[in-house]
Design a protein around this motif. Structure first.
Motif, mmCIF file in Angstrom:
data_model
loop_
_atom_site.group_PDB
_atom_site.id
_atom_site.type_symbol
_atom_site.label_atom_id
_atom_site.label_comp_id
_atom_site.label_asym_id
_atom_site.label_seq_id
_atom_site.Cartn_x
_atom_site.Cartn_y
_atom_site.Cartn_z
ATOM 1 N N ARG A 172 -71.369 83.680 19.713
ATOM 2 C CA ARG A 172 -72.555 84.532 19.881
ATOM 3 C C ARG A 172 -73.322 84.646 18.562
ATOM 4 O O ARG A 172 -74.546 84.553 18.524
ATOM 5 C CB ARG A 172 -72.128 85.915 20.373
ATOM 6 N N GLU A 173 -72.576 84.805 17.473
ATOM 7 C CA GLU A 173 -73.197 84.981 16.156
ATOM 8 C C GLU A 173 -73.926 83.706 15.707
ATOM 9 O O GLU A 173 -75.080 83.764 15.267
ATOM 10 C CB GLU A 173 -72.093 85.328 15.151
ATOM 11 N N THR A 174 -73.259 82.563 15.838
ATOM 12 C CA THR A 174 -73.889 81.310 15.378
ATOM 13 C C THR A 174 -75.095 80.953 16.244
ATOM 14 O O THR A 174 -76.138 80.532 15.737
ATOM 15 C CB THR A 174 -72.880 80.150 15.402
ATOM 16 N N SER A 175 -74.962 81.119 17.559
ATOM 17 C CA SER A 175 -76.071 80.764 18.460
ATOM 18 C C SER A 175 -77.273 81.670 18.228
ATOM 19 O O SER A 175 -78.423 81.217 18.220
ATOM 20 C CB SER A 175 -75.616 80.881 19.917
ATOM 21 N N THR A 176 -76.997 82.967 18.025
ATOM 22 C CA THR A 176 -78.094 83.905 17.784
ATOM 23 C C THR A 176 -78.790 83.588 16.470
ATOM 24 O O THR A 176 -80.024 83.640 16.370
ATOM 25 C CB THR A 176 -77.557 85.357 17.765
ATOM 26 N N GLN A 177 -77.995 83.232 15.461
ATOM 27 C CA GLN A 177 -78.587 82.889 14.164
ATOM 28 C C GLN A 177 -79.505 81.670 14.298
ATOM 29 O O GLN A 177 -80.596 81.629 13.729
ATOM 30 C CB GLN A 177 -77.465 82.576 13.175
ATOM 31 N N LEU A 178 -79.052 80.696 15.082
ATOM 32 C CA LEU A 178 -79.863 79.492 15.305
ATOM 33 C C LEU A 178 -81.164 79.851 16.020
ATOM 34 O O LEU A 178 -82.239 79.379 15.655
ATOM 35 C CB LEU A 178 -79.059 78.493 16.132
ATOM 36 N N LEU A 179 -81.061 80.709 17.018
ATOM 37 C CA LEU A 179 -82.257 81.102 17.774
ATOM 38 C C LEU A 179 -83.252 81.827 16.879
ATOM 39 O O LEU A 179 -84.460 81.579 16.927
ATOM 40 C CB LEU A 179 -81.847 81.996 18.946
ATOM 41 N N LYS A 180 -82.729 82.712 16.010
ATOM 42 C CA LYS A 180 -83.607 83.496 15.141
ATOM 43 C C LYS A 180 -84.294 82.638 14.083
ATOM 44 O O LYS A 180 -85.302 83.051 13.504
ATOM 45 C CB LYS A 180 -82.808 84.621 14.466
ATOM 46 N N PRO B 271 -80.193 78.283 5.400
ATOM 47 C CA PRO B 271 -78.896 77.589 5.495
ATOM 48 C C PRO B 271 -78.583 77.194 6.943
ATOM 49 O O PRO B 271 -78.851 77.963 7.870
ATOM 50 C CB PRO B 271 -77.895 78.637 4.983
ATOM 51 N N THR B 272 -78.035 76.004 7.128
ATOM 52 C CA THR B 272 -77.691 75.535 8.473
ATOM 53 C C THR B 272 -76.395 76.196 8.950
ATOM 54 O O THR B 272 -75.628 76.745 8.158
ATOM 55 C CB THR B 272 -77.500 74.014 8.472
ATOM 56 N N ILE B 273 -76.142 76.108 10.260
ATOM 57 C CA ILE B 273 -74.886 76.624 10.823
ATOM 58 C C ILE B 273 -73.710 75.890 10.185
ATOM 59 O O ILE B 273 -72.686 76.486 9.853
ATOM 60 C CB ILE B 273 -74.877 76.427 12.359
ATOM 61 N N LEU C 4 -79.777 72.760 4.533
ATOM 62 C CA LEU C 4 -80.948 73.593 4.853
ATOM 63 C C LEU C 4 -81.687 73.040 6.061
ATOM 64 O O LEU C 4 -81.758 71.825 6.259
ATOM 65 C CB LEU C 4 -81.920 73.633 3.676
ATOM 66 N N ARG C 5 -82.233 73.971 6.847
ATOM 67 C CA ARG C 5 -83.179 73.595 7.908
ATOM 68 C C ARG C 5 -84.256 74.670 7.923
ATOM 69 O O ARG C 5 -83.947 75.846 8.000
ATOM 70 C CB ARG C 5 -82.494 73.500 9.278
#
Length: 323
Positions: free
Chosen positions: A33-41, A97-99, A92-93
Motif C-alpha cells: 500500500r505504501e509503495t503503490s501510494t508513493q508511486l501514485l503521488k 527517489p524511485t521505489i 530518480l524519476r
C-alpha cells in the motif's frame, strides 16, 4: 504552452480517474500500500487516461465504463515504470527517489506485479471479452519490449528496425490500446476504433522518439535526471543510432563505453557534445514528425468536435516539444 493545457477541460474527468486509481491500489499489506501510494503521488501527465477519455467522447460516452478502462491502462503504465527503474538501476524519476531506490529491487518488482494484477482485476468490471483480449495482448507486448531492452543494452550493432520494434512495444502499443479501448467502451464503430488505434500507435512512436531526443537536449532540471542517462544505462536510442553513421562519433562511443563501469561524467559530456555536432537530433525530429503526420491522417474521417480537436492539438504539441 504545456501539454496539460491542451486537455485542461478534462480536469473533472481526470480527477475522477485519480480517485479511482487511489482506490484500485489499496492493499491490506502495509508495504504494498505504501509503495503503490508513493508511486501514485509522484504523478505524471496521465496521457494514457487522456487518450481513453478523448476517444471515449467520440462515441456513446459512459463515465463509469471509460474510467474503468483509463484506470487499467494507467496502472499498467505505472507498473512498467517500476520495473523499468529496476532494470535501469534508476535512483530518480521526475526528480524524486524511485521505489527501487527507497525499498530495494525485490520490493519494487513485487510492487510492479501487484499493480499489474490490479489492472487486470479492474478491467474485468468491463464486460467485454474483446477489451480483455486487447489489454492482455498489449501487456504481453510490453513485457517483450522490456526483455528486448535488457537484451539490447550496450549493443552498438543493433539497427533501426530493432529500435523501432522496441519502442513500439515499450510505448506505442499501450497508447494505441488506450485509444482503441476508450472507443470500445463508448461503442464507437469498428472502423473508427481501428483508425483511433493507429492514431495512438503513431503518436506513441513520435512521443517516445522525442523523449529519446530530450535525453540529450533537455537540462537535468527538466528531465529530473542527468542528461544522457538513457545512454549511460546502455539504452541505444534513435539519436545514437543516427549519430553512429558518423565514423568518428561511433569510434568515440565505443571507446567511451569500452567498460561501462568506468564511464566518467566528463567523458559522457564530451560524447554528448559530439552527438550534438552531428545531424542526429534534427534527423530524429524529422522521423518523429513523419509519425505525427500519419497520426493526424487517421483523424480525417472523424467528425469535427472538441475531442477530435484536442487529439489534433496533442499531436501538434508533441511535434513542437523541446523540453
Amino acid at each position: 504552452m504545456k501539454l496539460t493545457k491542451t486537455y485542461g477541460h478534462l480536469k473533472k474527468e481526470l480527477d475522477m480517474i485519480e480517485y479511482a486509481l487511489a482506490d484500485a491500489i489499496q492493499a491490506e499489506h502495509d508495504t504494498l500500500r505504501e509503495t503503490s501510494t508513493q508511486l501514485l503521488k509522484a504523478g505524471g501527465k496521465r496521457i494514457r487516461p487522456v487518450f481513453v477519455l478523448l476517444c471515449g467522447q467520440l462515441g456513446e460516452y459512459n463515465a463509469e465504463r471509460v474510467t474503468t478502462v483509463a484506470v487499467s491502462l494507467e496502472l499498467i503504465h505505472m507498473a512498467s515504470l517500476v520495473h523499468d527503474d529496476v532494470i535501469d538501476d534508476a535512483a530518480l524519476r521526475r526528480g524524486e527517489p524511485t521505489i527501487k531506490q527507497l525499498y530495494g529491487n525485490r520490493t519494487a518488482m513485487y510492487t510492479g506485479d501487484f499493480i499489474l494484477a490490479r489492472a487486470l482485476e479492474n478491467i474485468t468490471k468491463l464486460k467485454n471479452p474483446s477489451a480483455h483480449r486487447i489489454l492482455s495482448g498489449t501487456m504481453v507486448q510490453v513485457a517483450k519490449g522490456e526483455i528486448e531492452q535488457i537484451r539490447d543494452k550496450y549493443n552498438w550493432n543493433q539497427n533501426l528496425r530493432d529500435y523501432l520494434r522496441r519502442i513500439k512495444r515499450k510505448t506505442a502499443l499501450l497508447i494505441a490500446a488506450s485509444c482503441k479501448l476508450g472507443a470500445i467502451a463508448s461503442n464507437v464503430d469498428e472502423k473508427r476504433a481501428a483508425k483511433l488505434f493507429w492514431y495512438g500507435y503513431y503518436i506513441g512512436m513520435s512521443y517516445q522518439i522525442i523523449d529519446d531526443i530530450l535525453d540529450f537536449t533537455a537540462s537535468e532540471r527538466e528531465l529530473g535526471k542527468p542528461a544522457g542517462n538513457d545512454l549511460l544505462q546502455g539504452n541505444v536510442t534513435l539519436p545514437v543510432l543516427l549519430a553512429m553513421q558518423d565514423p568518428s562519433f561511433e569510434r568515440q562511443l565505443r571507446e567511451t563505453f569500452a567498460d561501462p563501469e568506468l564511464v566518467t561524467r566528463t567523458s559522457m559530456d564530451n560524447l554528448l557534445d559530439s552527438l550534438k555536432q552531428t545531424d542526429a537530433i534534427a534527423a530524429s525530429y524529422r522521423i518523429s514528425n513523419q509519425y505525427l503526420q500519419k497520426a493526424l491522417k487517421q483523424l480525417d474521417d472523424i467528425p469535427h468536435n472538441k475531442a477530435k480537436h484536442t487529439l489534433q492539438s496533442i499531436a501538434k504539441y508533441i511535434g513542437k516539444r523541446r523540453s
